[in-house]
Design an enzyme around this catalytic site. Structure first.
Site, PDB file in Angstrom:
ATOM      1  N   GLY A 198       0.336  -4.847   0.864  1.00 44.80           N
ATOM      2  CA  GLY A 198      -0.921  -4.838   0.102  1.00 44.80           C
ATOM      3  C   GLY A 198      -0.767  -5.487  -1.269  1.00 44.80           C
ATOM      4  O   GLY A 198      -1.732  -6.034  -1.820  1.00 44.80           O
TER       5      GLY A 198
ATOM      6  N   ALA B 173       0.859  -1.184   0.000  1.00 44.82           N
ATOM      7  CA  ALA B 173       0.000   0.000   0.000  1.00 44.82           C
ATOM      8  C   ALA B 173       0.896   1.235   0.000  1.00 44.82           C
ATOM      9  O   ALA B 173       2.052   1.177   0.432  1.00 44.82           O
ATOM     10  CB  ALA B 173      -0.885  -0.021   1.234  1.00 44.82           C
TER      11      ALA B 173
ATOM     12  N   GLU C  26      -1.180  -9.039  -0.572  1.00 44.13           N
ATOM     13  CA  GLU C  26      -2.609  -9.298  -0.321  1.00 44.13           C
ATOM     14  C   GLU C  26      -3.387  -9.355  -1.636  1.00 44.13           C
ATOM     15  O   GLU C  26      -4.266 -10.200  -1.822  1.00 44.13           O
ATOM     16  CB  GLU C  26      -3.178  -8.224   0.615  1.00 44.13           C
TER      17      GLU C  26
ATOM     18  N   GLU D 213       4.814  -4.894   6.901  1.00 40.55           N
ATOM     19  CA  GLU D 213       4.035  -3.932   7.697  1.00 40.55           C
ATOM     20  C   GLU D 213       4.531  -3.815   9.134  1.00 40.55           C
ATOM     21  O   GLU D 213       4.503  -2.745   9.732  1.00 40.55           O
ATOM     22  CB  GLU D 213       2.553  -4.334   7.733  1.00 40.55           C
TER      23      GLU D 213
HETATM   24  N1  CAA Z   1       4.612   3.222  -0.678  1.00 37.65           N
HETATM   25  C1  CAA Z   1       5.048   4.379  -1.236  1.00 37.65           C
HETATM   26  N2  CAA Z   1       6.163   4.469  -1.986  1.00 37.65           N
HETATM   27  C2  CAA Z   1       6.885   3.349  -2.169  1.00 37.65           C
HETATM   28  C3  CAA Z   1       6.516   2.126  -1.624  1.00 37.65           C
HETATM   29  C4  CAA Z   1       5.311   2.060  -0.838  1.00 37.65           C
HETATM   30  N3  CAA Z   1       4.842   0.922  -0.323  1.00 37.65           N
HETATM   31  N4  CAA Z   1       7.425   1.183  -1.973  1.00 37.65           N
HETATM   32  C5  CAA Z   1       8.355   1.811  -2.715  1.00 37.65           C
HETATM   33  N5  CAA Z   1       8.027   3.129  -2.846  1.00 37.65           N
HETATM   34  C6  CAA Z   1       8.770   4.151  -3.592  1.00 37.65           C
HETATM   35  C7  CAA Z   1      10.028   4.585  -2.854  1.00 37.65           C
HETATM   36  O1  CAA Z   1       9.716   5.547  -1.876  1.00 37.65           O
HETATM   37  C8  CAA Z   1      10.840   5.122  -4.006  1.00 37.65           C
HETATM   38  O2  CAA Z   1      10.349   6.404  -4.332  1.00 37.65           O
HETATM   39  P1  CAA Z   1      11.398   7.608  -4.668  1.00 37.65           P
HETATM   40  O3  CAA Z   1      12.125   7.140  -5.909  1.00 37.65           O
HETATM   41  O4  CAA Z   1      10.514   8.781  -4.899  1.00 37.65           O
HETATM   42  O5  CAA Z   1      12.291   7.722  -3.476  1.00 37.65           O
HETATM   43  C9  CAA Z   1      10.484   4.212  -5.171  1.00 37.65           C
HETATM   44  O6  CAA Z   1       9.246   3.584  -4.808  1.00 37.65           O
HETATM   45  C10 CAA Z   1      11.499   3.123  -5.409  1.00 37.65           C
HETATM   46  O7  CAA Z   1      11.727   2.435  -4.179  1.00 37.65           O
HETATM   47  P2  CAA Z   1      13.182   2.253  -3.521  1.00 37.65           P
HETATM   48  O8  CAA Z   1      14.104   3.342  -3.945  1.00 37.65           O
HETATM   49  O9  CAA Z   1      12.981   2.050  -2.057  1.00 37.65           O
HETATM   50  O10 CAA Z   1      13.617   0.878  -4.231  1.00 37.65           O
HETATM   51  P3  CAA Z   1      14.594  -0.228  -3.647  1.00 37.65           P
HETATM   52  O11 CAA Z   1      14.820  -1.196  -4.763  1.00 37.65           O
HETATM   53  O12 CAA Z   1      15.790   0.385  -2.996  1.00 37.65           O
HETATM   54  O13 CAA Z   1      13.756  -0.966  -2.470  1.00 37.65           O
HETATM   55  C11 CAA Z   1      11.802  -2.009  -1.527  1.00 37.65           C
HETATM   56  C12 CAA Z   1      12.605  -1.693  -2.797  1.00 37.65           C
HETATM   57  C13 CAA Z   1      12.608  -2.945  -0.620  1.00 37.65           C
HETATM   58  C14 CAA Z   1      10.524  -2.706  -1.952  1.00 37.65           C
HETATM   59  C15 CAA Z   1      11.489  -0.702  -0.753  1.00 37.65           C
HETATM   60  O14 CAA Z   1      10.943   0.242  -1.690  1.00 37.65           O
HETATM   61  C16 CAA Z   1      10.495  -0.854   0.348  1.00 37.65           C
HETATM   62  O15 CAA Z   1      10.841  -1.346   1.429  1.00 37.65           O
HETATM   63  N6  CAA Z   1       9.227  -0.435   0.131  1.00 37.65           N
HETATM   64  C17 CAA Z   1       8.176  -0.465   1.136  1.00 37.65           C
HETATM   65  C18 CAA Z   1       7.640  -1.872   1.345  1.00 37.65           C
HETATM   66  C19 CAA Z   1       6.593  -1.868   2.444  1.00 37.65           C
HETATM   67  O16 CAA Z   1       6.808  -1.552   3.589  1.00 37.65           O
HETATM   68  N7  CAA Z   1       5.331  -2.280   2.063  1.00 37.65           N
HETATM   69  C20 CAA Z   1       4.205  -2.366   2.979  1.00 37.65           C
HETATM   70  C21 CAA Z   1       3.336  -1.155   2.866  1.00 37.65           C
HETATM   71  S1  CAA Z   1       2.062  -1.073   4.099  1.00 37.65           S
HETATM   72  C22 CAA Z   1       0.801  -2.053   3.519  1.00 37.65           C
HETATM   73  O17 CAA Z   1       0.884  -2.630   2.457  1.00 37.65           O
HETATM   74  C23 CAA Z   1      -0.434  -2.114   4.405  1.00 37.65           C
HETATM   75  C24 CAA Z   1      -1.536  -3.004   3.988  1.00 37.65           C
HETATM   76  O18 CAA Z   1      -1.574  -4.173   4.278  1.00 37.65           O
HETATM   77  C25 CAA Z   1      -2.710  -2.484   3.283  1.00 37.65           C
END
Ligand code: CAA
Length: 259
Positions: A110, A67, A113, A133
């Site tokens: 998400g 998400a 999911e 998460e």
């Molecule tokens: N939300 C918003 N932006 C996100 C994102 C997310 N879930 N995942 C990645 N992005 C964005 C990053 O902020 C980045 O944006 P910028 O270029 O503007 O900085 C871009 O996507 C590329 O990501 P990274 O530079 O971080 O890429 P990476 O290859 O170094 O890392 C990754 C990849 C390990 C997936 C890392 O992006 C990451 O940890 N993302 C978040 C994963 C996460 O925590 N997901 C759970 C979300 S909460 C949820 O899903 C709740 C639910 O159940 C409904």
């Protein structure tokens, strides 16, 4: 192309209704508008005579990294309760046609999911699944604790949910999350090939098989067996049942019409 969307692309190809998540710069982070669009497209395809199987995939280097965290940062509990956003996710569970996911790269939070709401999952050999998460001080909210636990069992699910670690595609296959692992460059081709096999079957059988199989997650064995039986009887009201059995006896391929 029947509809225009901001965060997804859609296409109908050989009776397959395809949805592509399309926010590649943020690894297809799923914002609320994207969820609305996915559900709208699913429901549109579910009603369309031109579509027999639904497929979902992602543009760029990930299926979806979860998400959209930026959208959630300033949420509070009461506004979330009033927004009731997850009701949209619940609608995915009412889709009658089969949904096949074709996932690659990150399938997180998400995004995981969304993949778990697919009936079948094809995954590229570079796919990583996880529920990070917990590292954000929250937990899955769109069915992750429920669907993953039903598929792989509580003990294995809790390991992933507690640690937030990623599981590789081999482990996901061994756990029963993934049907097939495919080289990344062949992912769409192989998934579409398989979708066409399902599309060639009598649609009412496919519909009622999915309907009955889903009940196995909610019903006791006895209730599920009774439910299955009603669907079995119902298919004898279809022209495709007559055609399928007649074709077998006449030693010719069946010509199914979906009626
Ligand atoms: N939300 C918003 N932006 C996100 C994102 C997310 N879930 N995942 C990645 N992005 C964005 C990053 O902020 C980045 O944006 P910028 O270029 O503007 O900085 C871009 O996507 C590329 O990501 P990274 O530079 O971080 O890429 P990476 O290859 O170094 O890392 C990754 C990849 C390990 C997936 C890392 O992006 C990451 O940890 N993302 C978040 C994963 C996460 O925590 N997901 C759970 C979300 S909460 C949820 O899903 C709740 C639910 O159940 C409904």
């Amino acid at each position: 192309m029947d509809k225009q969307y901001q965060y997804i692309e859609t296409e109908v190809k050989d009776s397959i209704g395809i949805i592509r998540l399309n926010r590649p710069k943020v690894l297809n982070a799923i914002n609320r508008q994207m969820v609305t669009e996915i559900v709208t497209a699913y429901e549109y395809f579910d009603k369309s005579d031109k579509v027999k199987v639904l497929m979902i995939t992602g543009n760029g280097r990930a299926f979806a990294a979860g998400a959209d965290i930026d959208e959630m940062t300033n949420d509070d509990a009461i506004s979330l309760e009033i927004l009731n956003q997850f009701v949209e996710w619940d609608r995915i569970l009412t889709i009658k046609k089969p949904i096949i996911g074709a996932v690659h790269g990150y399938v997180l939070g998400g995004g995981f999911e969304l993949a778990l709401t697919c009936d079948l999952l094809f995954a590229a050999d570079n796919t990583k699944f996880g529920f990070p998460e917990v590292n954000l001080g929250v937990m899955p909210g769109a069915g992750g604790t429920q669907i993953l636990t039903r598929i792989i069992g509580k003990t294995r699910a809790l390991e992933w949910l507690f640690t937030g670690e990623m599981m590789d595609v081999q482990e996901a296959k061994q756990s029963g999350i993934v049907n097939r692992i495919v080289p990344e460059q062949l992912l769409l081709e192989e998934t579409e090939k398989f979708a066409k096999v399902i599309a060639s079957k009598p649609p009412l059988s496919i519909r009622l098989i999915k309907d009955a199989a889903k009940k196995a997650l909610d019903y006791s064995l006895y209730e599920g067996m009774q439910y299955e039986r009603k669907n079995f009887y119902l298919l004898f009201a279809s022209e495709d049942q007559k055609e399928g059995m007649k074709a077998f006896q006449e030693k010719r391929p069946p010509n199914f019409t979906g009626k």
